[in-house]
Design an enzyme around this catalytic site. Sequence first.
Site, mmCIF file in Angstrom:
data_model
loop_
_atom_site.group_PDB
_atom_site.id
_atom_site.type_symbol
_atom_site.label_atom_id
_atom_site.label_comp_id
_atom_site.label_asym_id
_atom_site.label_seq_id
_atom_site.Cartn_x
_atom_site.Cartn_y
_atom_site.Cartn_z
ATOM 1 N N GLU A 46 31.861 34.517 39.147
ATOM 2 C CA GLU A 46 30.502 34.646 39.951
ATOM 3 C C GLU A 46 29.834 35.871 38.822
ATOM 4 O OE1 GLU A 46 30.543 36.711 43.702
ATOM 5 O OE2 GLU A 46 28.410 36.973 43.885
ATOM 6 N N ARG A 103 47.552 36.718 41.240
ATOM 7 C CA ARG A 103 46.833 37.468 40.520
ATOM 8 C C ARG A 103 47.433 38.287 39.419
ATOM 9 N NH1 ARG A 103 42.189 39.615 42.311
ATOM 10 N NH2 ARG A 103 42.052 41.491 40.900
ATOM 11 N N LYS A 150 35.688 43.893 39.631
ATOM 12 C CA LYS A 150 34.644 44.208 39.037
ATOM 13 C C LYS A 150 33.633 45.199 39.805
ATOM 14 C CE LYS A 150 33.738 39.493 38.766
ATOM 15 N NZ LYS A 150 33.067 38.300 39.171
HETATM 16 P P1 ATP Z 1 36.776 40.536 41.077
HETATM 17 O O1 ATP Z 1 37.487 40.965 42.516
HETATM 18 O O2 ATP Z 1 37.146 41.390 39.960
HETATM 19 O O3 ATP Z 1 35.081 40.727 41.313
HETATM 20 P P2 ATP Z 1 36.799 37.994 41.690
HETATM 21 O O4 ATP Z 1 37.837 37.177 41.932
HETATM 22 O O5 ATP Z 1 35.907 38.389 42.829
HETATM 23 O O6 ATP Z 1 37.035 39.312 40.592
HETATM 24 P P3 ATP Z 1 35.220 35.772 40.432
HETATM 25 O O7 ATP Z 1 34.205 35.860 39.461
HETATM 26 O O8 ATP Z 1 34.972 35.347 41.515
HETATM 27 O O9 ATP Z 1 35.792 37.288 40.298
HETATM 28 O O10 ATP Z 1 36.307 35.268 39.719
HETATM 29 C C1 ATP Z 1 36.549 34.123 38.726
HETATM 30 C C2 ATP Z 1 37.923 33.601 38.641
HETATM 31 O O11 ATP Z 1 38.770 34.648 38.076
HETATM 32 C C3 ATP Z 1 38.456 33.082 40.143
HETATM 33 O O12 ATP Z 1 39.097 32.271 40.189
HETATM 34 C C4 ATP Z 1 39.404 34.398 40.450
HETATM 35 O O13 ATP Z 1 40.553 33.887 41.178
HETATM 36 C C5 ATP Z 1 39.808 34.527 38.978
HETATM 37 N N1 ATP Z 1 40.304 35.973 38.852
HETATM 38 C C6 ATP Z 1 39.685 37.154 39.096
HETATM 39 N N2 ATP Z 1 40.401 38.262 39.129
HETATM 40 C C7 ATP Z 1 41.832 37.807 38.511
HETATM 41 C C8 ATP Z 1 43.137 38.501 38.544
HETATM 42 N N3 ATP Z 1 43.092 39.670 38.248
HETATM 43 N N4 ATP Z 1 44.147 37.607 38.041
HETATM 44 C C9 ATP Z 1 43.921 36.084 37.816
HETATM 45 N N5 ATP Z 1 42.819 35.694 38.089
HETATM 46 C C10 ATP Z 1 41.633 36.505 38.644
HETATM 47 MG MG MG Z 2 35.120 36.857 43.870
#
Ligand code: ATP
Ligand code: MG
Length: 605
Positions: A65, A308, A318
């Site tokens: 995102e 994760r 983020k």
């Molecule tokens: P945040 O919680 O930091 O905002 P998010 O998961 O909301 O991260 P996205 O932009 O939705 O951020 O994530 C894109 C991809 O990265 C998703 O498939 C998510 O599962 C993966 N991802 C995010 N954080 C991790 C992590 N700590 N380890 C592995 N994959 C991750």
């Molecule tokens: Mg997300």
Amino acid sequence: MTSPTDKSGTKTTAAPSNFLRHVIENDLAQGAYAGRTWGGSPGDAAHHAQGMPDPAKVRMRFPPEPNGYLHIGHAKSIWLNFELAKEYGGVCHLRFDDTNPEKEEQEYVDSIRDAVKWLGYETYLADRPSAPGTIQEHEYFASNYFDFMYEAAEYLIGAGLAYVDEQTPEEMRANRGDFNTPGTDSRFRSRTPDENLARFREMRDGKLADGAAILRAKIDMASPNINMRDPALYRIRRATHHNTGDKWCIYPMYTYAHPIEDALEQITHSICTLEFEDQRPFYDWLLDRLAEGGLVASPHPRQYEFARLNVTHVMTSKRKLRQLVEEKHVDGWDDPRMPTIAGLRRRGYTPAALQLFCERSGTTKSGGWIEYASLEAALRDTLDPIAPRAMAVLDPVKLVITNWGELMGSDDTLDDCSAPVHPHHPEMGKREFKLGREVWIERTDYEDVQPKGFFRLFPGNKVRLKYGHVIECTGATRDADGKLLEVQATLVPDTKSGTPGADAIKVKGNITWVAAADAVQAEVRLYERLFAEANPGSGELLDELNKHSLEVCTAFVEPSLAKAEPGVGIQFERHGYFVRDTKGGAAGGQVVFNRAAGMRDSWAK
Ligand code: ATP
Ligand code: MG
């Protein structure tokens, strides 16, 4: 994927586990996606509009995102998806999951693109290996499917599978039930498809206020899985979208949009983190219903979850990283202390180091924390075999060789010295520098009285100036407060490194130095873990920060470093791995280096 290597660079046999390989191999063996067929009209049209060739190959996606910069957790996800695609001859889509208009910005889209490219995955975005660099063609935006998502919603309404709910948010919350209590049907749940359709179109046409209604799937308010209790599909939100502008005032929910994006792009394996496990039944429900209606292909993509990545002393949210940036606790998203890909890059991390780290961290169903030390170990293990060496004095004090003029003819005489760029790679050449009467040495290399086990400079002791001569310490000068001002020594004749006399005198200490005559002054930034707390995120964010995560010093470095390129890791002998910063120093135009990691893990101290 390459198998891991140990410190000596030899391959170790046990590859860290990655259960997804088994899943994919099994699917490929069974030809799971080879017979994929499409039903009727609207989906077909959307499919053809995507121009997606060869539905049988492994097709992964990385769906960020664009609401912030990517961090080390995303690097893991990028690595996983792109490497699996590469390993099984497939492709991987970079897809911007931009369904949330308020938080998304072009700056973030650009930074994500940069990060994926820098990590080395640009060419695997393309379907046609003969035309590398077709990144644009294989970049996807969820917002490009808004029309299709809307049509699919009307289809669900018509099939009696969705309804417009106008309960207040409080009623909705109360009627949702909880883990122990089943939910209660909304009083709007029994509306007819025609009523729902009319009302949904009013939502779309801006006749209802923000928050006045939502479109919900009609599944089961008593489901033990709360995610199946009529989840929201659409909400009303008057917000300008970075891609679609003001065309829409209703936006699809992530849980509704995501499976559709995967299906339209014919993703085979939709990999996400474990927190989405409870969403999988809805993912399947939605795509099964849409496949029945001929809107998406069958078999549809399958979701697989992995744990994760959590790294000690690293924050991977983020939202919290944005807080650090906005409240100026760090110097922007690319501050070298930040766990963002942009920050790690400025810090001196390389794509190879991050890939090795991701591989070593394993891909499993059970989480846990990876030690920060293993991130640094991956950096050292990848840089040690290739990084040019250099000498740098980070806390300089002057050493005067008092008999220099007498032995060399004049106090101004400079002696030529050289050292290998890399001790194991003669082909990398030599670095040249001078030795003169005055040199900079580390303050901590001198003591008035020898501490136990200390073999560097103290009166009466002999040490070698590395790559230069042996000297004997004769004393030092301090100011009234006891601060060390200068160290004095005499040169021992005929002891220069590389000459026959070099081994005539055995010394236990070998110190690094740079000559005052040709040293380059540099700003060196010594970074430490941004969070003192090992598992940040459990308490108050700001209390968990490491107050000493940055120390700036005015150093003197070898002349070869004046031409150091940003992005190329250099080992400062005895000090660790450093990289030239891309952003100028305080004085502007100054030579600036960032410390990526020390020579060994010293955090415990
Ligand atoms: P945040 O919680 O930091 O905002 P998010 O998961 O909301 O991260 P996205 O932009 O939705 O951020 O994530 C894109 C991809 O990265 C998703 O498939 C998510 O599962 C993966 N991802 C995010 N954080 C991790 C992590 N700590 N380890 C592995 N994959 C991750
Ligand atoms: Mg997300």
